[in-house]
Scaffold this active site. Structure first.
Site, PDB file in Angstrom:
ATOM      1  N   HIS A  53       0.617  -1.683   0.529  1.00 15.29           N
ATOM      2  CA  HIS A  53      -0.407   0.010   0.495  1.00 15.29           C
ATOM      3  C   HIS A  53       1.097   0.890   0.135  1.00 15.29           C
ATOM      4  O   HIS A  53       0.480   2.558   0.779  1.00 15.29           O
ATOM      5  CB  HIS A  53      -0.972  -0.039   1.437  1.00 15.29           C
ATOM      6  CG  HIS A  53      -0.602   0.240   2.129  1.00 15.29           C
ATOM      7  ND1 HIS A  53      -0.713  -0.144   3.582  1.00 15.29           N
ATOM      8  CD2 HIS A  53       1.337   0.633   3.103  1.00 15.29           C
ATOM      9  CE1 HIS A  53       0.153  -0.496   4.989  1.00 15.29           C
ATOM     10  NE2 HIS A  53       0.772   0.830   4.159  1.00 15.29           N
ATOM     11  N   HIS A  84      -2.598   4.297   9.892  1.00 19.27           N
ATOM     12  CA  HIS A  84      -1.605   4.763  10.160  1.00 19.27           C
ATOM     13  C   HIS A  84      -1.324   6.318  10.938  1.00 19.27           C
ATOM     14  O   HIS A  84      -0.684   7.530  10.540  1.00 19.27           O
ATOM     15  CB  HIS A  84      -0.372   5.901   9.115  1.00 19.27           C
ATOM     16  CG  HIS A  84      -0.354   4.085   8.139  1.00 19.27           C
ATOM     17  ND1 HIS A  84      -0.892   4.239   7.404  1.00 19.27           N
ATOM     18  CD2 HIS A  84       0.751   3.580   7.758  1.00 19.27           C
ATOM     19  CE1 HIS A  84      -0.374   2.853   6.535  1.00 19.27           C
ATOM     20  NE2 HIS A  84       1.134   1.869   6.962  1.00 19.27           N
ATOM     21  N   HIS A  93       9.761  -3.712   4.684  1.00 23.33           N
ATOM     22  CA  HIS A  93      10.139  -2.947   4.150  1.00 23.33           C
ATOM     23  C   HIS A  93      10.266  -2.046   5.740  1.00 23.33           C
ATOM     24  O   HIS A  93       9.488  -3.266   6.613  1.00 23.33           O
ATOM     25  CB  HIS A  93       9.545  -2.003   3.698  1.00 23.33           C
ATOM     26  CG  HIS A  93       8.027  -1.380   4.179  1.00 23.33           C
ATOM     27  ND1 HIS A  93       6.943  -2.405   4.401  1.00 23.33           N
ATOM     28  CD2 HIS A  93       7.021  -0.625   4.198  1.00 23.33           C
ATOM     29  CE1 HIS A  93       5.343  -2.110   4.821  1.00 23.33           C
ATOM     30  NE2 HIS A  93       6.324  -0.770   4.794  1.00 23.33           N
ATOM     31  N   GLU A 126       2.864  -5.969   8.832  1.00 28.72           N
ATOM     32  CA  GLU A 126       1.925  -5.331   7.784  1.00 28.72           C
ATOM     33  C   GLU A 126       1.163  -6.816   7.326  1.00 28.72           C
ATOM     34  O   GLU A 126       0.409  -6.496   7.532  1.00 28.72           O
ATOM     35  CB  GLU A 126       2.253  -4.561   7.223  1.00 28.72           C
ATOM     36  CG  GLU A 126       2.110  -2.901   7.216  1.00 28.72           C
ATOM     37  CD  GLU A 126       2.885  -1.675   6.096  1.00 28.72           C
ATOM     38  OE1 GLU A 126       2.341  -0.447   7.017  1.00 28.72           O
ATOM     39  OE2 GLU A 126       2.907  -2.175   5.438  1.00 28.72           O
TER      40      GLU A 126
HETATM   41  C1  DHB Z   1       6.517   3.571   2.896  1.00 35.66           C
HETATM   42  C2  DHB Z   1       5.254   2.512   3.350  1.00 35.66           C
HETATM   43  C3  DHB Z   1       4.235   2.160   4.086  1.00 35.66           C
HETATM   44  O1  DHB Z   1       3.946   0.930   4.015  1.00 35.66           O
HETATM   45  C4  DHB Z   1       3.591   3.138   4.467  1.00 35.66           C
HETATM   46  O2  DHB Z   1       2.637   3.334   5.258  1.00 35.66           O
HETATM   47  C5  DHB Z   1       4.636   4.347   4.437  1.00 35.66           C
HETATM   48  C6  DHB Z   1       5.692   4.760   3.285  1.00 35.66           C
HETATM   49  C7  DHB Z   1       7.705   4.035   2.279  1.00 35.66           C
HETATM   50  O3  DHB Z   1       8.370   3.193   1.107  1.00 35.66           O
HETATM   51  O4  DHB Z   1       7.518   4.548   1.835  1.00 35.66           O
HETATM   52 FE    FE Z   2       2.406   0.874   5.665  1.00 37.33          FE
END
Ligand code: DHB
Ligand code: FE
Length: 286
Positions: A13, A60, A194, A241
């Protein structure tokens, strides 16, 4: 006549994906390969339009601040307006809910001993709107009602994979006891690997992601047994997540005894988008 879950969709997302769509950048060299991976998905969704989408995502700190943190929250409102940090609220259609189906699922799932928070007023952020944009493009209205289902994966303690998987089963039972001939899709969103913070910021783990996709398809029960610390270590702090994908997978018809494995309609993986590894799957119940 009863409602049934026809398919599940899984996707990352990343907010920058939403900005790329909203600012007309999808054809740029950086973005083009990513959006190409969703072309078959958009065609598939047009050909397989559900009556409702049960969309599992995480907020978030836009709808819920640190003042109040529900672990599982079901959106029962008639509509939900976009909100966001960073680029601000996205210029996307409002999300039309399905209060009747949402109330039924809340009733059934709570009676199956999962404590859901009932939310009658809520804004929805990129966690929900970016998956819709990836799957639908830029329509004047989203193709069907959406029930937002927010999971806390931001502030510890977070729910375990096995609880998420079992919750998915309860959601399936709830849908199948709804008195109405509805085709429902369940979407599991967020991930893949991530980490946005600290010394490991920028972490991507392709091997983990590939193994996660393989196991999510073929052996979700075993995958659900992984403790949350594995996600944090291997997939990064925000990789947690991914437990939300297990809710959608648990709602598929092979997650109970005697079920038939789903059909893999589409699988896609792309690194990177912003700071994140993008994974995407479409599974159909047979
Ligand atoms: C990014 C990824 C996320 O899941 C998020 O909530 C905010 C930023 C990113 O890759 O920049
Ligand atoms: Fe996120």
């Amino acid at each position: 006549m009863m409602a049934r879950i026809t398919a599940s969709v899984y996707t990352s997302h990343v907010p920058a994906i939403g900005a790329a769509i909203d600012l007309g950048k999808t054809g740029e060299p950086y973005w083009q390969p990513l959006f190409k991976g969703y072309e078959p998905s958009k065609a598939w969704l047009k050909a397989n339009r559900p009556d409702a989408i049960f969309l599992v995502y995480n907020d978030h700190a836009n709808a819920f601040s640190l003042e109040m943190i529900p672990t599982f929250a079901i959106g029962c409102a008639a509509e939900f307006m976009p909100a966001d940090e960073g680029w601000g609220p996205r210029p996307v259609p409002r999300v039309i809910g399905h209060p009747e189906l949402a109330a039924h699922i809340a009733q059934s799932v709570i009676q199956q001993d999962f404590d859901l928070t009932i939310v009658n007023r809520m804004e929805v952020d990129h966690g929900l709107t970016v998956p819709l944009s990836l799957m639908c493009g830029q329509p004047a209205a989203w193709p069907c009602p959406v029930i937002p289902f927010a999971v806390n994966v931001v502030q510890y303690p977070v729910p375990s994979g096995s609880r998420c998987y079992r919750l998915g089963r309860a959601i399936r039972k709830a849908v199948e006891s709804y008195d109405g001939d509805l085709k429902v899709q369940i979407w599991g969103t967020g991930g893949m690997s991530h980490q946005l913070q600290g010394p490991r910021a920028g972490l991507i783990n392709r091997e983990w992601d590939k193994a996660f996709l393989d196991e999510l398809i073929a052996n979700p029960e075993r995958l659900a047994g992984r403790p949350h610390i594995d996600y944090v270590r291997e997939a990064g702090s925000e990789g947690i997540e991914l437990v939300m994908w297990l809710i959608a997978r648990g709602a598929m018809s092979d997650s109970g005894p005697g079920g038939t494995a789903p059909h893999v309609q589409h699988r896609f993986y792309h690194v990177p988008a912003s700071n994140t590894a993008v994974g995407h799957l479409i599974l159909e119940n047979r």
